[in-house]
Motif scaffolding. Structure first.
Motif, PDB file in Angstrom:
ATOM      1  N   UNK A  97     -19.130   0.135 -16.900  1.00  0.00           N
ATOM      2  CA  UNK A  97     -18.343   1.041 -16.292  1.00  0.00           C
ATOM      3  C   UNK A  97     -17.803   2.327 -17.330  1.00  0.00           C
ATOM      4  N   UNK A  98     -17.794   1.888 -18.596  1.00  0.00           N
ATOM      5  CA  UNK A  98     -17.383   2.854 -19.514  1.00  0.00           C
ATOM      6  C   UNK A  98     -18.451   3.947 -19.760  1.00  0.00           C
ATOM      7  N   UNK A  99     -19.738   3.397 -19.735  1.00  0.00           N
ATOM      8  CA  UNK A  99     -20.883   4.293 -20.149  1.00  0.00           C
ATOM      9  C   UNK A  99     -21.358   5.053 -18.888  1.00  0.00           C
ATOM     10  N   UNK A 100     -21.281   4.430 -17.751  1.00  0.00           N
ATOM     11  CA  UNK A 100     -21.954   5.119 -16.450  1.00  0.00           C
ATOM     12  C   UNK A 100     -20.862   5.758 -15.637  1.00  0.00           C
ATOM     13  N   UNK A 101     -19.656   5.637 -15.628  1.00  0.00           N
ATOM     14  CA  UNK A 101     -18.530   6.479 -15.233  1.00  0.00           C
ATOM     15  C   UNK A 101     -17.637   7.251 -16.063  1.00  0.00           C
ATOM     16  N   UNK A 102     -18.143   7.625 -16.946  1.00  0.00           N
ATOM     17  CA  UNK A 102     -17.184   8.491 -17.988  1.00  0.00           C
ATOM     18  C   UNK A 102     -16.419   9.777 -17.379  1.00  0.00           C
ATOM     19  N   UNK A 148     -15.760  10.182 -14.250  1.00  0.00           N
ATOM     20  CA  UNK A 148     -14.608   9.851 -13.289  1.00  0.00           C
ATOM     21  C   UNK A 148     -13.274   9.826 -13.669  1.00  0.00           C
ATOM     22  N   UNK A 149     -13.083   9.292 -14.907  1.00  0.00           N
ATOM     23  CA  UNK A 149     -12.015   9.064 -15.750  1.00  0.00           C
ATOM     24  C   UNK A 149     -11.191   7.522 -15.262  1.00  0.00           C
ATOM     25  N   UNK A 150     -11.388   7.108 -13.942  1.00  0.00           N
ATOM     26  CA  UNK A 150     -10.944   5.976 -13.485  1.00  0.00           C
ATOM     27  C   UNK A 150     -11.786   4.712 -13.988  1.00  0.00           C
ATOM     28  N   UNK A 151     -13.160   4.867 -13.784  1.00  0.00           N
ATOM     29  CA  UNK A 151     -14.010   3.580 -14.277  1.00  0.00           C
ATOM     30  C   UNK A 151     -13.925   3.356 -15.776  1.00  0.00           C
ATOM     31  N   UNK A 152     -13.916   4.406 -16.559  1.00  0.00           N
ATOM     32  CA  UNK A 152     -13.720   3.951 -18.048  1.00  0.00           C
ATOM     33  C   UNK A 152     -12.579   3.027 -18.369  1.00  0.00           C
ATOM     34  N   UNK A 153     -11.226   3.483 -17.884  1.00  0.00           N
ATOM     35  CA  UNK A 153     -10.108   2.462 -17.740  1.00  0.00           C
ATOM     36  C   UNK A 153     -10.356   1.326 -17.508  1.00  0.00           C
ATOM     37  N   UNK A 154     -10.885   1.153 -16.171  1.00  0.00           N
ATOM     38  CA  UNK A 154     -11.343  -0.385 -15.867  1.00  0.00           C
ATOM     39  C   UNK A 154     -12.240  -1.040 -16.544  1.00  0.00           C
ATOM     40  N   UNK A 155     -13.185  -0.334 -16.908  1.00  0.00           N
ATOM     41  CA  UNK A 155     -14.211  -1.016 -17.807  1.00  0.00           C
ATOM     42  C   UNK A 155     -13.564  -1.270 -19.321  1.00  0.00           C
ATOM     43  N   UNK A 156     -12.757  -0.500 -19.755  1.00  0.00           N
ATOM     44  CA  UNK A 156     -12.084  -0.867 -20.958  1.00  0.00           C
ATOM     45  C   UNK A 156     -11.207  -2.060 -20.941  1.00  0.00           C
TER      46      UNK A 156
END
Length: 480
Positions: A156-161, A163-171
């Motif tokens: 999520x961090x790498x692929x959705x950088x 979008x802004x929301x996906x990296x937060x969820x990935x973290x």
């Protein structure tokens, strides 16, 4: 108890159940050897078990008896007892000078070289079975969840950088995976109440540990932790899974030299026979599940948000509890079997009589712990007394007094504890079989001799190396 021990000693000279004469138990329980009256006063006032609990106890008893029968029929105990013949060890009479036969494969010693007599051919290998296989698969699944959380969060961090929301969820997922990751135990710090000894600190002690470990077919330890508990154990720490022996002086100091060998043989036997719960895979899964349970535990709710969080985590919490219970039951039979095999290692290493003596000392572990508490209270009273009392050192002679107390326990009390244990029967969720059954299995057949004999000179050398740690632990224990 509905009647005090004093009342039993002074008012009842004949058994109220069968009329037989009662021998005065002194500071111990007075009971009837003919009909077992008052043999287990601790459970006299307990509420009778319900139907489900009675069923659980019957199943546990049937399970325990079946395990003993299976061990006797399989020949595993005989194979463990017969390691001397297949492992290149000399006759027990000359066990002190035992060396491996020509070409025998030794086990690597932590300090380099090999440990004599550590030959894998005679050691009983772990018998995983269906339950063991399921436990291993469940442990892999537990670790797989953590890996999936980390991998999903990383993706999520790498692929959705963008979008802004996906990296937060990935973290958040990565952070959760880090919290729930398998953790390796650490070696305790060297403290005054729990000294840590290395090989250079106690070479004679470590040489003895190497001898015992090699005799049962495994490796020695990297460190020894000394404390005041009435217990002992061998565990692992760090990524490389180095072994550490914990010696509880409350138990160690009440054992005879041969019983200490039996204790060490039992603890190392867990690794020689492949105890499932001591394995890296399943053991770390237990630690992970315990962390999950702690993380998901409901918190006191005072706000609507706190109630909502407890509600959301309820289902995962129940799932974790269920998986933990399932894993415990899948490994229960293997753990109890491993205890019997470890007892066989103790008997083969130290002799049957010493292993049975160790079982007796375990029966009075509660009494020994109580005596330690009384010593601590008495010491605190003296420390708070007058000038003469303060000049005394209450820690001096603590372990000698404890050993004398254990030596004064009469055989009649041991027999009472064995009979009480038989009445209580098997425990459904216990990883250890009942001590009286372990002792009975040890005493079957012809008693065996010892492969390692701890003579007076070697005992003195080991005691000298432990003397500093013993004094430190005694002083800190008294200050509690």
């Amino acid at each position: 108890m509905t009647e005090t021990a004093h009342a039993v000693r002074t008012a009842r000279r004949d058994c109220p159940e069968c009329g037989e004469h009662l021998a005065d138990g002194g500071r111990y329980v007075t009971w009837c050897t003919a009909c077992d009256w008052n043999v287990d006063p601790e459970v006299r006032d307990e509420t009778p078990p319900g139907r489900i609990e009675r069923l659980r106890r019957r199943l546990a008893e049937r399970y325990g008896e079946q395990l003993i029968a299976d061990l006797a029929a399989s020949g595993d105990l005989a194979a463990s007892d017969g390691l001397a013949a297949s492992g290149g060890l000399s006759d027990p009479a000359g066990a002190a000078d035992a060396t491996p036969a020509a070409g025998a494969a030794g086990v690597a010693d932590p300090a380099g070289g090999t440990v004599p007599g550590a030959v894998g051919g005679g050691t009983v290998r772990p018998r995983r079975g269906v339950a063991g296989g399921l436990a291993a698969a469940l442990a892999v699944a537990v670790h797989g969840v953590t890996l999936a959380l980390f991998s999903g969060g990383l993706w999520l961090v790498v692929a959705g950088w963008s979008t802004g929301l996906q990296p937060v969820l990935g973290a958040l997922l990565i952070a959760l995976a880090v919290v729930l990751r398998p953790r390796f135990s650490r070696l305790p710090k060297d403290e005054s109440h729990r000294p840590v000894l290395r090989r250079a600190d106690a070479p004679r002690l470590f040489a003895l540990l190497d001898d015992v470990a090699g005799t049962v077919g495994t490796t020695g330890v990297r460190a020894v932790v000394v404390d005041a508990d009435v217990n002992a154990s061998v565990s692992t720490y760090g990524i490389r899974q180095h072994r550490v022996l914990r010696i509880g002086l409350g138990l160690w100091q009440v054992l005879s030299p041969q019983e200490r060998i039996a204790l060490l043989g039992h603890e190392f036997g867990h690794y020689a026979h492949g105890d499932t719960r001591h394995s890296l895979l399943v053991g770390s899964a237990f630690h992970s599940l315990a962390t999950w349970r702690y993380t998901l535990a409901p918190a006191p709710a005072h706000t609507l948000m706190e109630h909502f969080v407890n509600l959301v985590t309820a289902l995962p919490r129940l799932l974790v509890e269920g998986i933990l219970i399932l894993l415990e039951h899948l490994t229960l039979r293997g753990s109890q079997r491993a205890e019997y095999l470890a007892d066989a290692s103790a008997a083969r290493t130290a002799g049957t009589e010493a292993a049975a003596g160790l079982m007796d000392r375990l029966l009075i572990a509660g009494d020994i712990a109580g005596e330690l508490r009384r010593e601590s209270v008495a010491a605190q009273t003296r420390i708070g007394g007058g000038t003469a009392a303060r000049r005394e050192d209450p820690a001096a002679g603590l372990w000698e007094r404890l050993a004398a107390h254990a030596a004064s326990v009469p055989e009649r009390e041991y027999e009472r504890l064995r009979r009480a244990a038989e009445r209580r029967g098997h425990q459904v969720d216990s990883t250890h079989p009942p001590t009286h059954l372990r002792r009975r299995l040890l005493m079957r057949g012809t008693p065996g001799g010892a492969l390692i004999v701890l003579d007076e000179a070697r005992t003195s050398e080991v005691d000298t190396e432990l003397a500093g740690a013993m004094q430190s632990v005694a002083r800190e224990f008294i200050r509690r």
